[in-house]
Design a protein around this motif. Structure first.
Motif, mmCIF file in Angstrom:
data_model
loop_
_atom_site.group_PDB
_atom_site.id
_atom_site.type_symbol
_atom_site.label_atom_id
_atom_site.label_comp_id
_atom_site.label_asym_id
_atom_site.label_seq_id
_atom_site.Cartn_x
_atom_site.Cartn_y
_atom_site.Cartn_z
ATOM 1 N N ASP A 193 0.834 -1.193 0.000
ATOM 2 C CA ASP A 193 0.000 0.000 0.000
ATOM 3 C C ASP A 193 0.875 1.251 0.000
ATOM 4 O O ASP A 193 1.748 1.420 0.861
ATOM 5 C CB ASP A 193 -0.918 -0.002 1.227
ATOM 6 C CG ASP A 193 -1.783 1.231 1.283
ATOM 7 O OD1 ASP A 193 -2.794 1.270 0.558
ATOM 8 O OD2 ASP A 193 -1.439 2.170 2.035
ATOM 9 N N ALA A 194 0.662 2.142 -0.957
ATOM 10 C CA ALA A 194 1.508 3.329 -1.116
ATOM 11 C C ALA A 194 1.468 4.237 0.114
ATOM 12 O O ALA A 194 2.489 4.799 0.517
ATOM 13 C CB ALA A 194 1.088 4.099 -2.362
ATOM 14 N N GLY A 195 0.303 4.382 0.740
ATOM 15 C CA GLY A 195 0.199 5.209 1.938
ATOM 16 C C GLY A 195 0.952 4.613 3.112
ATOM 17 O O GLY A 195 1.640 5.322 3.858
ATOM 18 N N GLN A 196 0.840 3.292 3.291
ATOM 19 C CA GLN A 196 1.574 2.634 4.369
ATOM 20 C C GLN A 196 3.075 2.684 4.123
ATOM 21 O O GLN A 196 3.859 2.811 5.065
ATOM 22 C CB GLN A 196 1.090 1.192 4.539
ATOM 23 C CG GLN A 196 -0.304 1.095 5.122
ATOM 24 C CD GLN A 196 -0.682 -0.312 5.538
ATOM 25 O OE1 GLN A 196 0.179 -1.133 5.889
ATOM 26 N NE2 GLN A 196 -1.971 -0.611 5.514
ATOM 27 N N ILE A 197 3.492 2.621 2.871
ATOM 28 C CA ILE A 197 4.912 2.736 2.540
ATOM 29 C C ILE A 197 5.432 4.108 2.971
ATOM 30 O O ILE A 197 6.524 4.223 3.544
ATOM 31 C CB ILE A 197 5.151 2.487 1.032
ATOM 32 C CG1 ILE A 197 4.904 1.007 0.705
ATOM 33 C CG2 ILE A 197 6.544 2.928 0.605
ATOM 34 C CD1 ILE A 197 4.826 0.687 -0.780
ATOM 35 N N LEU A 198 4.639 5.165 2.756
ATOM 36 C CA LEU A 198 5.042 6.512 3.185
ATOM 37 C C LEU A 198 5.101 6.610 4.710
ATOM 38 O O LEU A 198 6.004 7.251 5.262
ATOM 39 C CB LEU A 198 4.089 7.561 2.625
ATOM 40 C CG LEU A 198 4.196 7.832 1.123
ATOM 41 C CD1 LEU A 198 3.097 8.786 0.668
ATOM 42 C CD2 LEU A 198 5.562 8.375 0.766
ATOM 43 N N LEU A 199 4.155 5.983 5.417
ATOM 44 C CA LEU A 199 4.192 5.985 6.880
ATOM 45 C C LEU A 199 5.452 5.301 7.396
ATOM 46 O O LEU A 199 6.128 5.801 8.295
ATOM 47 C CB LEU A 199 2.958 5.292 7.457
ATOM 48 C CG LEU A 199 1.616 5.986 7.271
ATOM 49 C CD1 LEU A 199 0.490 5.098 7.801
ATOM 50 C CD2 LEU A 199 1.604 7.348 7.946
ATOM 51 N N VAL A 228 4.918 14.636 12.520
ATOM 52 C CA VAL A 228 6.062 13.754 12.332
ATOM 53 C C VAL A 228 5.592 12.344 12.651
ATOM 54 O O VAL A 228 4.792 12.136 13.564
ATOM 55 C CB VAL A 228 7.269 14.165 13.208
ATOM 56 C CG1 VAL A 228 7.878 15.456 12.695
ATOM 57 C CG2 VAL A 228 6.892 14.321 14.660
ATOM 58 N N ILE A 229 6.066 11.395 11.880
ATOM 59 C CA ILE A 229 5.670 9.992 12.058
ATOM 60 C C ILE A 229 6.668 9.352 13.008
ATOM 61 O O ILE A 229 7.850 9.224 12.681
ATOM 62 C CB ILE A 229 5.618 9.264 10.705
ATOM 63 C CG1 ILE A 229 4.633 9.978 9.769
ATOM 64 C CG2 ILE A 229 5.232 7.796 10.899
ATOM 65 C CD1 ILE A 229 4.727 9.550 8.318
ATOM 66 N N MET A 230 6.186 8.989 14.187
ATOM 67 C CA MET A 230 7.072 8.500 15.240
ATOM 68 C C MET A 230 7.265 6.995 15.225
ATOM 69 O O MET A 230 8.281 6.498 15.698
ATOM 70 C CB MET A 230 6.536 8.931 16.607
ATOM 71 C CG MET A 230 6.404 10.442 16.745
ATOM 72 S SD MET A 230 7.940 11.341 16.447
ATOM 73 C CE MET A 230 8.897 10.823 17.860
ATOM 74 N N SER A 231 6.283 6.249 14.706
ATOM 75 C CA SER A 231 6.434 4.790 14.713
ATOM 76 C C SER A 231 5.577 4.162 13.625
ATOM 77 O O SER A 231 4.581 4.737 13.176
ATOM 78 C CB SER A 231 6.028 4.212 16.077
ATOM 79 O OG SER A 231 4.648 4.411 16.312
ATOM 80 N N PHE A 232 5.991 2.994 13.212
ATOM 81 C CA PHE A 232 5.211 2.129 12.333
ATOM 82 C C PHE A 232 5.548 0.706 12.779
ATOM 83 O O PHE A 232 6.545 0.124 12.350
ATOM 84 C CB PHE A 232 5.566 2.336 10.854
ATOM 85 C CG PHE A 232 4.653 1.583 9.917
ATOM 86 C CD1 PHE A 232 3.451 2.143 9.519
ATOM 87 C CD2 PHE A 232 4.985 0.316 9.458
ATOM 88 C CE1 PHE A 232 2.602 1.457 8.657
ATOM 89 C CE2 PHE A 232 4.151 -0.378 8.599
ATOM 90 C CZ PHE A 232 2.945 0.193 8.191
ATOM 91 N N ASP A 233 4.759 0.187 13.716
ATOM 92 C CA ASP A 233 5.009 -1.120 14.330
ATOM 93 C C ASP A 233 4.100 -2.172 13.728
ATOM 94 O O ASP A 233 2.897 -1.940 13.588
ATOM 95 C CB ASP A 233 4.732 -1.061 15.845
ATOM 96 C CG ASP A 233 5.534 0.017 16.549
ATOM 97 O OD1 ASP A 233 6.697 0.228 16.168
ATOM 98 O OD2 ASP A 233 4.981 0.640 17.468
ATOM 99 N N ARG A 234 4.658 -3.314 13.424
ATOM 100 C CA ARG A 234 3.856 -4.435 12.933
ATOM 101 C C ARG A 234 3.256 -5.185 14.113
ATOM 102 O O ARG A 234 3.898 -5.358 15.139
ATOM 103 C CB ARG A 234 4.716 -5.367 12.085
ATOM 104 C CG ARG A 234 5.201 -4.680 10.825
ATOM 105 C CD ARG A 234 6.161 -5.544 10.052
ATOM 106 N NE ARG A 234 6.702 -4.791 8.935
ATOM 107 C CZ ARG A 234 6.797 -5.275 7.696
ATOM 108 N NH1 ARG A 234 6.399 -6.496 7.432
ATOM 109 N NH2 ARG A 234 7.286 -4.534 6.735
#
Length: 148
Positions: free
Chosen positions: A82-88, A118-124
């Motif tokens: 997903d392009a949006g998730q890739i940016l996050l 600002v994007i602080m985290s992207f946790d799976r």
């Protein structure tokens, strides 16, 4: 305005900054839709309390201090294409780690909120047999929310 549900809300992200911090500035940007958002948190300003206790007054004086525009969390169904998730993900730990991103949130009734963060985290996130693999992201808003 009447109340509404969160169903139908669409959130998009842009790496660009608006020329002005208003509806026109944000509307001029190009956004990428973030797919598979399943939950959102709260966002908005809170002000620090500053107190002063002069001995001769015998009462605490209270003032407003600094403004924190808040933390905004989102839960997602993980989609690595997903392009949006890739940016996050890139904003949390990648090529865009130092970028302040712009966001556009379109509500069920068509109202729009714009904000910078600002994007602080992207946790799976995992789960059990009957759970969709997920991700959680945390944003720190850097300025006021613009309602359009």
């Amino acid at each position: 305005m009447t109340v509404q549900t969160n169903a139908g809300t669409a959130i998009s992200v842009s790496i660009a900054a608006p020329a002005t911090h208003d509806d026109a500035g944000f509307a001029a940007l190009t956004y990428t839709l973030i797919g598979e958002i399943v939950t959102t948190g709260t966002k908005g300003p809170s002000v620090a309390l500053v107190t002063h206790s002069p001995l001769d007054k015998r009462a605490i004086q209270k003032y407003k201090g600094t403004v924190n525009y808040g933390t905004y969390s989102m839960g997602l169904g993980l989609d690595i294409a997903d392009a949006g998730q890739i940016l996050l993900k890139a904003g949390a730990d990648g090529a865009q780690i130092d970028v302040v991103h712009s966001f556009k949130e379109v509500k069920q009734n068509g109202n729009i909120e714009y904000y910078r963060a600002v994007i602080m985290s992207f946790d799976r996130a995992g789960g059990g047999n009957d759970a969709v693999l997920g991700a959680n992201t945390s944003l720190e808003l850097t300025d006021s929310i613009i309602d359009a």
